[in-house]
Design an enzyme around this catalytic site. Sequence first.
Site, PDB file in Angstrom:
ATOM      1  N   HIS A   1       0.818  -1.225   0.000  1.00  0.00           N
ATOM      2  CA  HIS A   1       0.000   0.000   0.000  1.00  0.00           C
ATOM      3  C   HIS A   1       0.851   1.275   0.000  1.00  0.00           C
ATOM      4  O   HIS A   1       0.307   2.374  -0.014  1.00  0.00           O
ATOM      5  CB  HIS A   1      -0.934   0.023   1.216  1.00  0.00           C
ATOM      6  CG  HIS A   1      -1.967  -1.057   1.185  1.00  0.00           C
ATOM      7  ND1 HIS A   1      -2.821  -1.229   0.114  1.00  0.00           N
ATOM      8  CD2 HIS A   1      -2.271  -2.042   2.069  1.00  0.00           C
ATOM      9  CE1 HIS A   1      -3.620  -2.266   0.356  1.00  0.00           C
ATOM     10  NE2 HIS A   1      -3.302  -2.787   1.530  1.00  0.00           N
TER      11      HIS A   1
ATOM     12  N   ASP B   1      -2.835 -10.423  -2.892  1.00  0.00           N
ATOM     13  CA  ASP B   1      -3.358 -10.011  -1.593  1.00  0.00           C
ATOM     14  C   ASP B   1      -4.827  -9.657  -1.772  1.00  0.00           C
ATOM     15  O   ASP B   1      -5.255  -9.261  -2.859  1.00  0.00           O
ATOM     16  CB  ASP B   1      -2.569  -8.785  -1.112  1.00  0.00           C
ATOM     17  CG  ASP B   1      -2.871  -8.411   0.323  1.00  0.00           C
ATOM     18  OD1 ASP B   1      -2.079  -8.784   1.204  1.00  0.00           O
ATOM     19  OD2 ASP B   1      -3.909  -7.757   0.562  1.00  0.00           O
TER      20      ASP B   1
ATOM     21  N   HIS C   1      -6.382  -7.196  -0.582  1.00  0.00           N
ATOM     22  CA  HIS C   1      -6.563  -5.748  -0.759  1.00  0.00           C
ATOM     23  C   HIS C   1      -5.870  -5.310  -2.042  1.00  0.00           C
ATOM     24  O   HIS C   1      -4.826  -5.834  -2.401  1.00  0.00           O
ATOM     25  CB  HIS C   1      -5.949  -5.001   0.424  1.00  0.00           C
ATOM     26  CG  HIS C   1      -6.510  -5.410   1.747  1.00  0.00           C
ATOM     27  ND1 HIS C   1      -6.045  -6.504   2.444  1.00  0.00           N
ATOM     28  CD2 HIS C   1      -7.512  -4.889   2.488  1.00  0.00           C
ATOM     29  CE1 HIS C   1      -6.733  -6.637   3.570  1.00  0.00           C
ATOM     30  NE2 HIS C   1      -7.639  -5.665   3.619  1.00  0.00           N
TER      31      HIS C   1
ATOM     32  N   ASP D   1      -4.578 -12.998   2.766  1.00  0.00           N
ATOM     33  CA  ASP D   1      -5.824 -12.629   3.442  1.00  0.00           C
ATOM     34  C   ASP D   1      -7.071 -12.940   2.613  1.00  0.00           C
ATOM     35  O   ASP D   1      -8.163 -12.545   2.972  1.00  0.00           O
ATOM     36  CB  ASP D   1      -5.784 -11.147   3.852  1.00  0.00           C
ATOM     37  CG  ASP D   1      -5.119 -10.275   2.802  1.00  0.00           C
ATOM     38  OD1 ASP D   1      -4.816 -10.801   1.713  1.00  0.00           O
ATOM     39  OD2 ASP D   1      -4.911  -9.083   3.066  1.00  0.00           O
TER      40      ASP D   1
END
Lengths: 436, 564
Positions: free
Chosen positions: A112, A151, A153, A240
């Site tokens: 991120h 991931d 996200h 995740d």
Amino acid sequence: MLKAPRRVGLVFFPAYDWAISPTHPEREERLLYTQDQIWEEGILDIEGIVEYRPQLASPRDVERVHICVPDLESRVTQSDLIAAGGAMTAAEAVLQGEVERAFAIIRPPGHHAHRIVYANRGFCNINNEAIMIEYIRQKYGPKKVAIVDTDCHHGDGTQDIYWHYRDTLFISLHQDGRTLYPGTGFLNEFGGPNACGYTLNIPLPPETGEEGFLYVIENLVLPVLEEFKPDLIINSAGQDNHYTDPITNMRFSAQGYARLNELLKPDIAVLEGGYSIEGALPYVNVGIILALAGLDYSYVREPDYSSVRVSQPKEISEYIARLCKETYAAWRNREDIRARLVRGKKEVTRQRHIYYDTVGLLEFQKETTLVCDECPGLTFIDSYSDRGEHILAVFLPRKTCKRCREEGENLYRRADIKKYTAIFLQDRENDTLLRR
Amino acid sequence: MFVGLDMGGTHTDAVLVSPQDGVLRYVKKPTRHDFLASIEEALEELLDGIHTSGIDRVNLSTTVCTNAIVEGKTEPVGLIIVPGPGLNPSFLQCGQLNFIIQGSIDHRGRETSPLNEQELNWVKQQLRATGLRSLAVVGKFSTRNPTHELRIARFLEGDYDFVTLGHRLSGRLGFPRRVYTAYLNSAVWRVFSRFADAVQAYLAKKGLVTEPFILKADGGTLALSVAKNVPVETILSGPAASIMGALALLPTEEDAVILDIGGTTTDISFCMEGLPLLEPQGIKIGPHLTLVRSLLAYSVGLGGDSCIQVKEGQLYIGPERLGPPACLGGPAPTPTDALVVLGLLHLGNAELSRKALKSVANSLNLSIDSAAEAVLSEFTKRIAQVVGDLVHQLNQKPVYTLREILMGRKLQPAKAIVVGTPARFFKPFLSKALGISVEVPELAGVANAIGAALSRPTASLTVFADTQQRRVLIPEIGWEESIPAHFTVEKAKVLAFQFLRRRLKEIGYTEPEPELEVIEEQVFNVVRGFNTVGKNIRLKVQNKPLPMSLVGSLTTDLKGPSPV
């Protein structure tokens, strides 16, 4: 003991003495049970699996990628430098030919973190993969790299860093941004004006199961990689998407992650998120290592695994099939799309708000990129935060054409210093970060 | 007085030591095929004319189990493993009859699937049908929760002479190593038992009433009667004997490299601030990685009898040993012959040494003396090279905390302690090659037996406490109890030390107060949602693996046993 058909390098850095806060998901024991499982399985005793001690990334390695505001020292922790260094060590093991593939099981994560870093975002300060890739390019020469971010996200930081580059294909599979942090990663995020199509986003609906993920890999990612022909494939291996993850809504499994890696065959995998530290990570990590090494992973199963927990409704399967078809078509038509986008334009500008969730900081960006057929193009960002800083960041990519370089250097020199708290020039060709 | 005996592949060395007066006697005998005969022969000579009432301790380092394993002269074992999810377990079938059965325990020691009664019945029948007498039962994560291993053992109880349970062997993680270690333990149980009984009978006959001790690979000892249950602990104790001897003769507070130069090989080990380094996981024997705690010892094929060759103008030493050195009628020139040629060592026929080195000298275009010097400098240079590589490797060992990366204490040997029969002759060449000071103790040739004599019982225990599950466990002694939610790492330490003292007493520690230390300590929160619901505490404690120090002057008569 067992012998691995393929040599695999492992960097394992759990940072047992570092946390964002005591009960934060990104805390000391995040990789504790993963270590227990890896040790108990005897993975490090397998012939051909080699463990490496992470190196420490240097400030130069970080500033090759990031512009830290107000400065690097105040933004970057030692654990960030070791995590990034761990990724660098893993990549180096592969490039030196010591191992065929490598997996950096490191924390904190990095995907991120954008080009400009005001603070921690989504548990990340600096971008481990980007620092690794640019380190490799600096040391081993130009490399065509594909990053597949699995991931849950959206890998918005990595997307931001490689938005303008055709030599770096970024593909992110993630839970639809309408339902999860950071709220981005839609189909229309397709790369900058000079690198249209070299960013691909596949926003998956919540409840996507094993079948859905593997469908995207087989029907979209692999065909695109086949055409892109990268020198290196990097997997941003967030874990995740697991059906037990406490902060997401997907239905992926250890078997699924292992199969994904078997299909994707990444040269280097780098751990990103994944916060089901007891129920998922130990099994997922073992599964990934075995798959990378070419060993049988069919016995790796979570204790509570059942096919029902990883299945997805028929509508989701259909939706994902359409998503892949549309994205693949866009990839094929990327030059036409670019032509339409830049027709008659000298430059392209976008304005964004970037939210730093960990500390509640908001950044306002105006990014301008020169349309250029010769190079990735000059980009400059006018950015200020609600903390008070206001910076101008000028980016000169590798192989910048003469015009873009001249304009960039002029901009850096002539910008009104009174208007900004700092002015930066990131010059990849000369491997420097200048500051006024 | 203490007796120390080290049975090596070629020689059996024995010493009689008094902590006050030093080494009183020593003998060196060729090792016979019959181990007991070797021990008897050495001890008869060593103790000739000595009152056995003055002997306080007998410590033996033996190759009984090592040889049985290496030569495959072990007993067939029935192996029952409970692997649960993970690696495909089929590669672990090292027993003569193997059962991979249902059931699983997870990393926190929770049962995630039960044993299957029906399956156990079937296993029982199969085992009965084959008449196997020795079993090993091993579960994945059994050191976190031994319930399955215990239940299986109870279920099969009574039908077997010996059963090894995996969790009792070590608190370390490493399921494949646990399987191999348990298998080996059951496989050598009978041969060791017989040996132990014979030794005990012989010593009793000699009037030695004290219980003998057996040396372990970690440089500690274990009472013979206790060793019968963990015979696997006695494998590969030879290098440890030499390391302990080196540290007893020349105690140090510094980082040091310890070299044991023998006929065929040189063993390289290290100590950090005077404490010998351990193998991180456990020792390897034959193809099997184990959880047997061991001092780190790296063997390189460079010894006094290594054969010397010249290929394309390049000098090669070892790794083969073709026989004794040329001066003793051997077939090839050796570093020992180089020592003889230079007059540094008087052994056998010097003319034979010169003759053997002549061809080496010719191919190198050197005089015989220069060739001899070249051999010794190459020999020690090679050793120094391996030492350097090993130091580098050890300093690359992965660590898992920021503190360790940033503060990382590195191994930096400040000196070399060298033992082994030819040690003192190589000293000047070694100090040149290594670039650090080299110390060779007197009696370097029997340092191994001295080490055996002065080694003390050692034990280590692992404490695993989970306050959410309200459970504390010490796998090595099979102790488990419930704890309150507020249990702390301090309480765990008190417990650990208490049990370690008890354990040391059991294995024969008699000195007043052992030096106990915590070697690993980790405390983690167990979090549910955003709340801390418990603590996961992991401790490892041990007594320091150091020999008794030898006070008083050493007997310097190197010619053989002398009357006291």
